[in-house]
Write a protein that holds these residues in place. Structure first.
Motif, PDB file in Angstrom:
ATOM      1  N   MET A  24       0.828  -1.199   0.000  1.00  0.00           N
ATOM      2  CA  MET A  24       0.000   0.000   0.000  1.00  0.00           C
ATOM      3  C   MET A  24       0.864   1.252   0.000  1.00  0.00           C
ATOM      4  O   MET A  24       0.604   2.196  -0.744  1.00  0.00           O
ATOM      5  CB  MET A  24      -0.943   0.032   1.201  1.00  0.00           C
ATOM      6  CG  MET A  24      -1.801   1.295   1.229  1.00  0.00           C
ATOM      7  SD  MET A  24      -2.886   1.394   2.641  1.00  0.00           S
ATOM      8  CE  MET A  24      -4.126   0.226   2.113  1.00  0.00           C
ATOM      9  N   VAL A  25       1.907   1.256   0.816  1.00  0.00           N
ATOM     10  CA  VAL A  25       2.809   2.407   0.873  1.00  0.00           C
ATOM     11  C   VAL A  25       3.468   2.618  -0.484  1.00  0.00           C
ATOM     12  O   VAL A  25       3.553   3.744  -0.982  1.00  0.00           O
ATOM     13  CB  VAL A  25       3.861   2.237   1.991  1.00  0.00           C
ATOM     14  CG1 VAL A  25       4.925   3.317   1.918  1.00  0.00           C
ATOM     15  CG2 VAL A  25       3.186   2.245   3.365  1.00  0.00           C
ATOM     16  N   THR A  26       3.896   1.549  -1.110  1.00  0.00           N
ATOM     17  CA  THR A  26       4.519   1.651  -2.432  1.00  0.00           C
ATOM     18  C   THR A  26       3.536   2.201  -3.460  1.00  0.00           C
ATOM     19  O   THR A  26       3.893   3.072  -4.261  1.00  0.00           O
ATOM     20  CB  THR A  26       5.050   0.276  -2.880  1.00  0.00           C
ATOM     21  OG1 THR A  26       6.014  -0.181  -1.929  1.00  0.00           O
ATOM     22  CG2 THR A  26       5.687   0.345  -4.252  1.00  0.00           C
ATOM     23  N   ALA A  27       2.312   1.730  -3.434  1.00  0.00           N
ATOM     24  CA  ALA A  27       1.293   2.214  -4.372  1.00  0.00           C
ATOM     25  C   ALA A  27       0.996   3.693  -4.130  1.00  0.00           C
ATOM     26  O   ALA A  27       0.866   4.466  -5.089  1.00  0.00           O
ATOM     27  CB  ALA A  27       0.022   1.391  -4.242  1.00  0.00           C
ATOM     28  N   LEU A  28       0.904   4.088  -2.867  1.00  0.00           N
ATOM     29  CA  LEU A  28       0.648   5.500  -2.548  1.00  0.00           C
ATOM     30  C   LEU A  28       1.809   6.382  -3.012  1.00  0.00           C
ATOM     31  O   LEU A  28       1.592   7.470  -3.560  1.00  0.00           O
ATOM     32  CB  LEU A  28       0.416   5.678  -1.043  1.00  0.00           C
ATOM     33  CG  LEU A  28      -0.891   5.132  -0.490  1.00  0.00           C
ATOM     34  CD1 LEU A  28      -0.868   5.125   1.038  1.00  0.00           C
ATOM     35  CD2 LEU A  28      -2.078   5.934  -1.009  1.00  0.00           C
ATOM     36  N   LYS A  29       3.020   5.911  -2.803  1.00  0.00           N
ATOM     37  CA  LYS A  29       4.193   6.678  -3.241  1.00  0.00           C
ATOM     38  C   LYS A  29       4.223   6.800  -4.757  1.00  0.00           C
ATOM     39  O   LYS A  29       4.580   7.847  -5.302  1.00  0.00           O
ATOM     40  CB  LYS A  29       5.482   6.034  -2.735  1.00  0.00           C
ATOM     41  CG  LYS A  29       5.704   6.256  -1.259  1.00  0.00           C
ATOM     42  CD  LYS A  29       7.009   5.624  -0.804  1.00  0.00           C
ATOM     43  CE  LYS A  29       7.287   5.907   0.650  1.00  0.00           C
ATOM     44  NZ  LYS A  29       8.584   5.366   1.084  1.00  0.00           N
ATOM     45  N   ARG A  30       3.828   5.742  -5.455  1.00  0.00           N
ATOM     46  CA  ARG A  30       3.792   5.771  -6.925  1.00  0.00           C
ATOM     47  C   ARG A  30       2.767   6.801  -7.398  1.00  0.00           C
ATOM     48  O   ARG A  30       3.034   7.599  -8.295  1.00  0.00           O
ATOM     49  CB  ARG A  30       3.470   4.395  -7.481  1.00  0.00           C
ATOM     50  CG  ARG A  30       3.562   4.330  -9.001  1.00  0.00           C
ATOM     51  CD  ARG A  30       3.358   2.925  -9.530  1.00  0.00           C
ATOM     52  NE  ARG A  30       4.425   2.053  -9.076  1.00  0.00           N
ATOM     53  CZ  ARG A  30       4.240   0.953  -8.347  1.00  0.00           C
ATOM     54  NH1 ARG A  30       3.033   0.586  -7.988  1.00  0.00           N
ATOM     55  NH2 ARG A  30       5.251   0.206  -7.975  1.00  0.00           N
ATOM     56  N   LYS A  31       1.584   6.798  -6.771  1.00  0.00           N
ATOM     57  CA  LYS A  31       0.549   7.765  -7.137  1.00  0.00           C
ATOM     58  C   LYS A  31       1.016   9.183  -6.849  1.00  0.00           C
ATOM     59  O   LYS A  31       0.785  10.099  -7.632  1.00  0.00           O
ATOM     60  CB  LYS A  31      -0.742   7.491  -6.379  1.00  0.00           C
ATOM     61  CG  LYS A  31      -1.547   6.344  -6.910  1.00  0.00           C
ATOM     62  CD  LYS A  31      -2.869   6.256  -6.159  1.00  0.00           C
ATOM     63  CE  LYS A  31      -3.699   5.111  -6.650  1.00  0.00           C
ATOM     64  NZ  LYS A  31      -4.344   5.375  -7.911  1.00  0.00           N
TER      65      LYS A  31
END
Length: 58
Positions: A34-41
């Motif tokens: 989730m953290v990785t996805a949020l950082k990507r966004k």
């Protein structure tokens, strides 16, 4: 939507994503995916901000 309005919306979205990331990281058992996805966004929003800000400066 005007360019300025779009930039303001992107800035708000960028801040909200940052808050979500910080909130997730404070959790002792945070979700790496989730953290990785949020950082990507957040990075995508930043890239769009740079694109619009650069075009607006011309």
């Amino acid at each position: 939507m005007t360019t300025e309005g779009h930039i303001a919306a992107l800035e708000r979205r960028h801040l909200e994503l940052d808050r979500q990331i910080q909130s997730e990281l404070q959790n002792t058992r945070y979700d790496d995916l989730m953290v990785t996805a949020l950082k990507r966004k957040k990075l995508e929003v930043k890239d769009e901000l740079v694109k619009y800000s650069g075009a607006n400066a011309l």
